[in-house]
Design a protein around this motif. Structure first.
Motif, PDB file in Angstrom:
ATOM      1  N   TYR A 466       0.827  -1.208   0.000  1.00  0.00           N
ATOM      2  CA  TYR A 466       0.000   0.000   0.000  1.00  0.00           C
ATOM      3  C   TYR A 466       0.864   1.262   0.000  1.00  0.00           C
ATOM      4  O   TYR A 466       0.598   2.209  -0.741  1.00  0.00           O
ATOM      5  CB  TYR A 466      -0.921  -0.007   1.216  1.00  0.00           C
ATOM      6  N   CYS A 467       1.903   1.281   0.817  1.00  0.00           N
ATOM      7  CA  CYS A 467       2.783   2.454   0.885  1.00  0.00           C
ATOM      8  C   CYS A 467       3.496   2.673  -0.447  1.00  0.00           C
ATOM      9  O   CYS A 467       3.599   3.816  -0.929  1.00  0.00           O
ATOM     10  CB  CYS A 467       3.785   2.286   2.017  1.00  0.00           C
ATOM     11  N   ASP A 468       4.017   1.598  -1.044  1.00  0.00           N
ATOM     12  CA  ASP A 468       4.692   1.727  -2.344  1.00  0.00           C
ATOM     13  C   ASP A 468       3.739   2.287  -3.394  1.00  0.00           C
ATOM     14  O   ASP A 468       4.099   3.179  -4.177  1.00  0.00           O
ATOM     15  CB  ASP A 468       5.226   0.367  -2.800  1.00  0.00           C
ATOM     16  N   ALA A 469       2.518   1.736  -3.424  1.00  0.00           N
ATOM     17  CA  ALA A 469       1.538   2.190  -4.419  1.00  0.00           C
ATOM     18  C   ALA A 469       1.130   3.637  -4.172  1.00  0.00           C
ATOM     19  O   ALA A 469       0.948   4.411  -5.116  1.00  0.00           O
ATOM     20  CB  ALA A 469       0.313   1.281  -4.389  1.00  0.00           C
ATOM     21  N   ALA A 470       0.990   4.026  -2.903  1.00  0.00           N
ATOM     22  CA  ALA A 470       0.604   5.403  -2.586  1.00  0.00           C
ATOM     23  C   ALA A 470       1.692   6.387  -2.997  1.00  0.00           C
ATOM     24  O   ALA A 470       1.403   7.448  -3.572  1.00  0.00           O
ATOM     25  CB  ALA A 470       0.312   5.533  -1.090  1.00  0.00           C
ATOM     26  N   ILE A 471       2.946   6.054  -2.733  1.00  0.00           N
ATOM     27  CA  ILE A 471       4.059   6.925  -3.111  1.00  0.00           C
ATOM     28  C   ILE A 471       4.106   7.095  -4.622  1.00  0.00           C
ATOM     29  O   ILE A 471       4.221   8.213  -5.155  1.00  0.00           O
ATOM     30  CB  ILE A 471       5.388   6.346  -2.600  1.00  0.00           C
TER      31      ILE A 471
END
Length: 532
Positions: A466-471
């Motif tokens: 989720y963090c990778d996709a959000a960034i």
């Protein structure tokens, strides 16, 4: 008891167990075992077969109990993802075309037949990139499908990604206006993040939580290896090595400590991008932190909340129930609260000065009773209900506009489906919120794979994807917005020049995509201007 009646009773129970485990027996056993059961009911078995039958019955009964308690018959399932259903352009076209135009207004949609283009919200793109929410979550086979076992083991079992000796760790301290000292630990990344950006996860742990909790250590180990810096808050009064200088402990929804940590870290790392992450009670705090002052969201890319209860009053009522042993967990947490208060003489002395009857506090058998007799009075609230309401994030969720992921497990014995209507309603209302329900995982367990010992932690994979996709998604959105703003500014500048020109000075304004030409009649009178 007559032997015959006992034999009939055991035979009946044996047949019941046999039906339950039909899928586990080969066809030969399915034909043979009923014959034994029938013979036993007629007392036609010799003594040695009687003994064998007793052993087999006991084994099957034990397996039956394992099946009921550990849910061995259940298979892994993909999580349930709840988001707002966006209205497509075609649906909006059909709805708009059916509406009668107002007086004096033209039905432009009906005339042109053009479809209305709707912009896809970044949260949709982020969740589409997270394959972990589309795949089957397979808990550890033997015990992973029991929410109770997952919940009990998350605090005592060393998780696969433990962060000891994997990254440099440094403690930092911030002094609050009332001279309370807030501590937090910083873990540096082991390598650059794949985006090339400097990314910092700001973690708020659960009740009695700090940087050394197993679920926090697991995330730290996995995230540092992926290029994230981790900053974890230590709740007031929890760490023995940090002196409690004021009579103040953490509460369920006081965001002052987390805010002080965030402000300090943002000063320390001004070039970093930030993501807020909260576990259980910490999830309640980070949502309240972002929602009670929406301007704080400008400094964050996204936020995640894991296994929180959303509404303190409803949680207090739910923890009185026994259907999932909630009352037992509540009693254990209450005893920990009492021990924490007694550990700090300055808190005990202040409690006496504020008129709190410690005998009533000691007699508390649940969190609701403890907060009624101690917390609400200790912090100066007029009533228990006001204290719990002001410490809940449910009233602030609709004011969060950055991408927000809420995760809860259906088999969570503390925060079960009883409270899932709150995040579900927000996810159905706001495009920036996604609510993920897993069928298994317990309370902050989420052990994955393996027969008896887990090999992975599903929660760590979900957080990092989720963090990778959000960034990636929000960086692209920011770049696109800057490009669009630059183009709009250039066009507005030329349009302003055209609007300010007099009819004698200009006779043509030509727009060709990104090229805007202004031709003055003084310089061009008879020439033709061709724009390719």
């Amino acid at each position: 008891m007559r032997v015959g009646s006992f034999s009939e009773h055991v035979s009946t129970y044996f047949n019941l167990v046999l039906e339950t485990f039909t899928d586990y027996y080969p066809s030969s056993a399915q034909n043979f075992l009923p014959q034994i059961s029938s013979a036993f009911s007629r007392q036609e078995l010799p003594y040695n077969l009687n003994t064998i039958y007793s052993v087999v019955t006991i084994v099957l009964l034990v397996l039956y109990l394992f099946k009921r308690l550990l849910h061995l018959d259940q298979m892994g399932e993909a999580p349930l993802v709840h988001m707002k259903e966006e209205e497509s352009g075609v649906d909006e076209l059909q709805r708009t075309s059916k509406e009668e135009p107002k007086d004096g207004a033209e039905d432009t949609v009906g005339e042109t037949g053009a479809e209305v283009e709707k912009e896809v919200h970044p949260m949709k793109i982020i969740m589409e990139k997270c394959t972990v929410f589309k795949s089957v979550y397979k808990p550890t086979w033997f015990w992973g499908k029991s929410g109770h076992v997952q919940t009990v083991l998350f605090g005592v079992m060393q998780k696969p990604h433990r962060a000891i000796e994997v990254s440099e760790c440094k403690p930092y301290f911030v002094t609050l206006p009332d001279t309370s000292v807030v501590s937090f630990h910083v873990y540096e990344p082991l390598k650059p993040h794949q985006s090339g950006e400097e990314i910092t996860l700001l973690i708020c742990p659960g009740i009695f939580g700090s940087y050394n909790k197993s679920y926090v250590q697991s995330t730290i180990g996995a995230a540092c290896a992926r290029g994230y810096r981790i900053v974890c808050l230590n709740h007031l009064g929890v760490l023995d090595e940090v002196e409690l200088k004021t009579p103040r402990l953490f509460t369920y929804g006081n965001t002052e400590e987390y805010a002080a940590m965030c402000d300090k870290v943002m000063e320390m790392f001004p070039d970093s991008k930030f993501i807020s992450l909260g576990y259980s009670m910490g999830g309640n705090q980070i949502c309240k932190y972002l929602g009670e002052r929406p301007e704080r969201q400008e400094k964050f890319v996204a936020a995640l909340s894991i296994c929180q209860g959303y509404d303190c009053i409803r949680a207090a009522r739910g923890l009185k129930r026994w259907d999932k042993m909630q009352a037992l967990y509540s009693y254990i947490l209450t005893q920990r609260w009492i021990s924490l208060v007694e550990k700090h003489p300055i808190v005990m002395q202040t409690a006496v000065e504020r008129g709190i009857n410690w005998k009533d506090v000691k007699a508390s058998r649940g969190l609701g009773q403890f907060d009624y007799h101690f917390s609400s009075k200790y912090y100066g609230y007029d009533s228990f209900e006001k204290f719990m309401t002001e410490n809940s994030c449910s009233q602030h969720l609709d004011k969060i506009d950055i991408p927000l992921l809420l995760i809860n497990a259906i088999d969570d014995p503390l925060i079960g489906p009883l409270y899932h209507d709150i995040p579900l309603a927000v996810a159905k209302k706001k495009s920036n919120v996604a609510f993920v329900e897993t069928h298994h995982g317990g309370h902050l367990g989420y052990f994955e794979k393996g027969m008896f010992y887990p090999r992975e932690v599903w929660l760590d994979s979900a957080i990092l994807q989720y963090c990778d996709a959000a960034i990636e998604t929000m960086a692209f959105k920011t770049a696109s917005k800057k490009t669009s703003t630059s183009s709009d500014t250039s066009e507005d500048k030329w349009q302003h020049a055209a609007d300010s020109a007099t009819p004698g000075d200009a006779d043509m304004i030509t727009n060709s995509d990104s090229l805007t030409i202004f031709r003055s009649s003084e310089f061009v009178k008879s020439a033709e201007l061709k724009v390719d």
